[in-house]
Design a protein around this motif. Structure first.
Motif, PDB file in Angstrom:
ATOM      1  N   MET A 179     -33.145  -8.687  39.963  1.00  9.50           N
ATOM      2  CA  MET A 179     -34.262  -9.624  40.021  1.00  9.50           C
ATOM      3  C   MET A 179     -34.548 -10.223  38.642  1.00  9.50           C
ATOM      4  O   MET A 179     -34.888 -11.411  38.512  1.00  9.50           O
ATOM      5  CB  MET A 179     -35.514  -8.922  40.556  1.00  9.50           C
ATOM      6  CG  MET A 179     -36.750  -9.820  40.609  1.00  9.50           C
ATOM      7  SD  MET A 179     -36.579 -11.191  41.768  1.00  9.50           S
ATOM      8  CE  MET A 179     -37.073 -10.366  43.283  1.00  9.50           C
ATOM      9  N   LYS A 180     -34.361  -9.412  37.611  1.00  8.69           N
ATOM     10  CA  LYS A 180     -34.651  -9.883  36.256  1.00  8.69           C
ATOM     11  C   LYS A 180     -33.650 -10.937  35.770  1.00  8.69           C
ATOM     12  O   LYS A 180     -33.836 -11.501  34.700  1.00  8.69           O
ATOM     13  CB  LYS A 180     -34.684  -8.698  35.286  1.00  8.69           C
ATOM     14  CG  LYS A 180     -35.909  -7.808  35.454  1.00  8.69           C
ATOM     15  CD  LYS A 180     -36.129  -6.879  34.275  1.00  8.69           C
ATOM     16  CE  LYS A 180     -35.050  -5.838  34.155  1.00  8.69           C
ATOM     17  NZ  LYS A 180     -35.365  -4.852  33.088  1.00  8.69           N
ATOM     18  N   GLY A 222     -30.783 -17.786  43.175  1.00 11.22           N
ATOM     19  CA  GLY A 222     -29.581 -17.007  42.941  1.00 11.22           C
ATOM     20  C   GLY A 222     -29.739 -15.524  43.195  1.00 11.22           C
ATOM     21  O   GLY A 222     -28.809 -14.754  42.916  1.00 11.22           O
ATOM     22  N   ILE A 223     -30.888 -15.100  43.701  1.00  9.21           N
ATOM     23  CA  ILE A 223     -31.143 -13.677  43.974  1.00  9.21           C
ATOM     24  C   ILE A 223     -30.866 -13.388  45.444  1.00  9.21           C
ATOM     25  O   ILE A 223     -31.348 -14.108  46.324  1.00  9.21           O
ATOM     26  CB  ILE A 223     -32.600 -13.304  43.611  1.00  9.21           C
ATOM     27  CG1 ILE A 223     -32.877 -13.621  42.135  1.00  9.21           C
ATOM     28  CG2 ILE A 223     -32.852 -11.834  43.903  1.00  9.21           C
ATOM     29  CD1 ILE A 223     -31.968 -12.917  41.154  1.00  9.21           C
ATOM     30  N   LEU A 253     -32.713 -16.335  33.798  1.00  8.70           N
ATOM     31  CA  LEU A 253     -31.451 -16.870  33.273  1.00  8.70           C
ATOM     32  C   LEU A 253     -30.814 -17.844  34.261  1.00  8.70           C
ATOM     33  O   LEU A 253     -30.310 -18.908  33.865  1.00  8.70           O
ATOM     34  CB  LEU A 253     -30.481 -15.722  32.971  1.00  8.70           C
ATOM     35  CG  LEU A 253     -30.913 -14.749  31.872  1.00  8.70           C
ATOM     36  CD1 LEU A 253     -30.018 -13.518  31.865  1.00  8.70           C
ATOM     37  CD2 LEU A 253     -30.873 -15.437  30.509  1.00  8.70           C
ATOM     38  N   ILE A 254     -30.890 -17.495  35.545  1.00  9.05           N
ATOM     39  CA  ILE A 254     -30.335 -18.392  36.565  1.00  9.05           C
ATOM     40  C   ILE A 254     -31.112 -19.706  36.592  1.00  9.05           C
ATOM     41  O   ILE A 254     -30.536 -20.800  36.648  1.00  9.05           O
ATOM     42  CB  ILE A 254     -30.375 -17.711  37.951  1.00  9.05           C
ATOM     43  CG1 ILE A 254     -29.480 -16.468  37.962  1.00  9.05           C
ATOM     44  CG2 ILE A 254     -29.945 -18.690  39.046  1.00  9.05           C
ATOM     45  CD1 ILE A 254     -29.640 -15.602  39.204  1.00  9.05           C
ATOM     46  N   GLY A 255     -32.439 -19.605  36.537  1.00 10.96           N
ATOM     47  CA  GLY A 255     -33.271 -20.813  36.533  1.00 10.96           C
ATOM     48  C   GLY A 255     -32.972 -21.698  35.339  1.00 10.96           C
ATOM     49  O   GLY A 255     -32.873 -22.932  35.457  1.00 10.96           O
ATOM     50  N   HIS A 256     -32.805 -21.065  34.189  1.00 14.98           N
ATOM     51  CA  HIS A 256     -32.497 -21.834  32.989  1.00 14.98           C
ATOM     52  C   HIS A 256     -31.147 -22.528  33.128  1.00 14.98           C
ATOM     53  O   HIS A 256     -30.979 -23.696  32.747  1.00 14.98           O
ATOM     54  CB  HIS A 256     -32.503 -20.914  31.766  1.00 14.98           C
ATOM     55  CG  HIS A 256     -32.257 -21.631  30.477  1.00 14.98           C
ATOM     56  ND1 HIS A 256     -31.049 -21.593  29.819  1.00 14.98           N
ATOM     57  CD2 HIS A 256     -33.061 -22.428  29.725  1.00 14.98           C
ATOM     58  CE1 HIS A 256     -31.116 -22.307  28.729  1.00 14.98           C
ATOM     59  NE2 HIS A 256     -32.331 -22.832  28.644  1.00 14.98           N
ATOM     60  N   ASP A 257     -30.159 -21.832  33.688  1.00  7.46           N
ATOM     61  CA  ASP A 257     -28.841 -22.437  33.880  1.00  7.46           C
ATOM     62  C   ASP A 257     -28.901 -23.623  34.841  1.00  7.46           C
ATOM     63  O   ASP A 257     -28.196 -24.620  34.665  1.00  7.46           O
ATOM     64  CB  ASP A 257     -27.856 -21.391  34.422  1.00  7.46           C
ATOM     65  CG  ASP A 257     -27.391 -20.415  33.347  1.00  7.46           C
ATOM     66  OD1 ASP A 257     -27.575 -20.727  32.146  1.00  7.46           O
ATOM     67  OD2 ASP A 257     -26.860 -19.353  33.697  1.00  7.46           O
TER      68      ASP A 257
END
Length: 349
Positions: free
Chosen positions: A229-230, A209-210, A234-238
């Protein structure tokens, strides 16, 4: 079918041996001494036991109790030979695990039908046992296939992130094996360690998602770019949350927490100490160590000594000291992993 006959009266023993010998596919195994008969039955699995009640040293009821206490002997039929008037003995024998009774004196016309019925029961038990084993094997095979498909999904997710990241496929293999090594050194159970090995490669799946101009940038990120980038934990967890798979569930936790720092200065939530899930603390050490010691388009590889020094300096600040110490406790295996999974020829987990 092996039929054990135990009777301290030689005449009775000879008679029952002869009657068993007339049955097809049956082999008599006679014993005058009940203790010797019990020892044989504990070392071998009979298909039927015919045992007298009145015997010196070990009566029939005690024999049955000891026999039933032997693992794997709960479904072997037992015929006890008793006199018609010994009702209390029969009650005790039933309590101990007798299946049926033969009257004294042994009558051929009673003996053979009862033995035939007991052997039919035994064959049914053996067929049920064989079917249970077959079903167990089928379930194990089906479970293995599900696990294999799950692992394929996991690998493809990790590779999807890898295609958009300058890090190599060998990186995710090395850091996964470092993570498993740290887990084993800390005495964590095999199931947790195996799950960690397969979940760790998805730690950076949120980088999907980056934007490319940030992810592929060869130079230092601006503060705004670094803030974007940080977001990748959160994107990975979603992406990973809500799965019924234990591996994907762990991967979701790892994706969210592997950039947290032990002193609370990490991201995305600033979680500190043991509040950071253990799998996240382990992967933080494994991921940073391999990133430091690997060459990237934007940096050369650090030496092992320099990387080790940084990890030691970060004990109880950036990293959980226990995880750092666990890595160094298996340094020979660390070097083996580095050698096995080199960038030029990464192999599957």
């Amino acid at each position: 079918m092996k039929i054990v006959i135990i009777d301290d009266t030689p005449l009775n023993l000879t008679l029952m041996q002869a009657l068993v010998g007339k049955l097809s596919d049956c082999e008599p195994v006679p014993f005058v001494d009940p203790l010797a008969g019990l020892a044989w039955c504990q070392a071998n699995e009979p298909d039927l036991v015919v045992v007298d009640y009145m015997m010196p040293g070990l009566d029939g009821v005690e024999f049955i109790s000891r026999f039933r206490a032997t693992p794997g002997r709960d479904d072997v039929p037992i015929l006890m030979v008793t006199a018609d008037h010994e009702r209390q003995t029969r009650y005790d024998a039933l309590q101990a695990g007798a299946t049926d009774f033969l009257n004294k004196p042994v009558d051929r016309n009673e003996f053979q039908p009862r033995v035939h019925n007991m052997l039919a029961l035994r064959r049914a038990h053996l067929a049920t046992r064989a079917r249970a084993r077959s079903l167990e094997a089928e379930i194990a095979e089906a479970t293995a296939q599900i696990h294999e498909r799950e692992q394929e999904t996991v690998t493809r997710l990790a590779r999807a992130a890898e295609f958009r990241d300058p890090e190599t496929g060998a990186h995710i293999l090395r850091m996964a094996h470092y993570s498993a090594l740290i887990s084993r050194q800390q005495g964590l159970d095999g199931e947790f360690t195996d799950r960690l090995l397969h979940a760790a490669p998805m730690h950076d799946v949120g980088k999907l998602g980056i934007p490319d101009h940030i992810l592929m940038k060869p130079g230092r990120l601006t503060p705004d770019e670094f803030d974007q980038m940080k977001r990748h934990p959160l994107i990975g967890h979603d992406i990973l949350k809500g799965s019924t798979s234990p591996v994907i569930q762990m991967a979701a936790v790892i994706a969210l927490t592997h950039h947290e720092k032990f002193d609370g200065s990490g991201y995305p939530h600033g979680t500190a100490g043991d509040a950071i899930p253990l799998e996240g603390r382990i992967v933080a050490v494994a991921d940073v160590f391999d990133a430091l010691t690997s060459a990237r388009p934007y940096k050369p590889a650090w030496s092992l000594d320099d990387a080790a020094a940084l990890l030691r300096e970060g004990r109880d600040r950036h990293f959980d000291a226990r995880c750092v110490d666990a890595l160094f406790a298996r340094w020979t295996e660390v070097l083996d992993i580095r050698q096995r999974f080199q960038d030029a020829h990464a192999t599957p987990l």
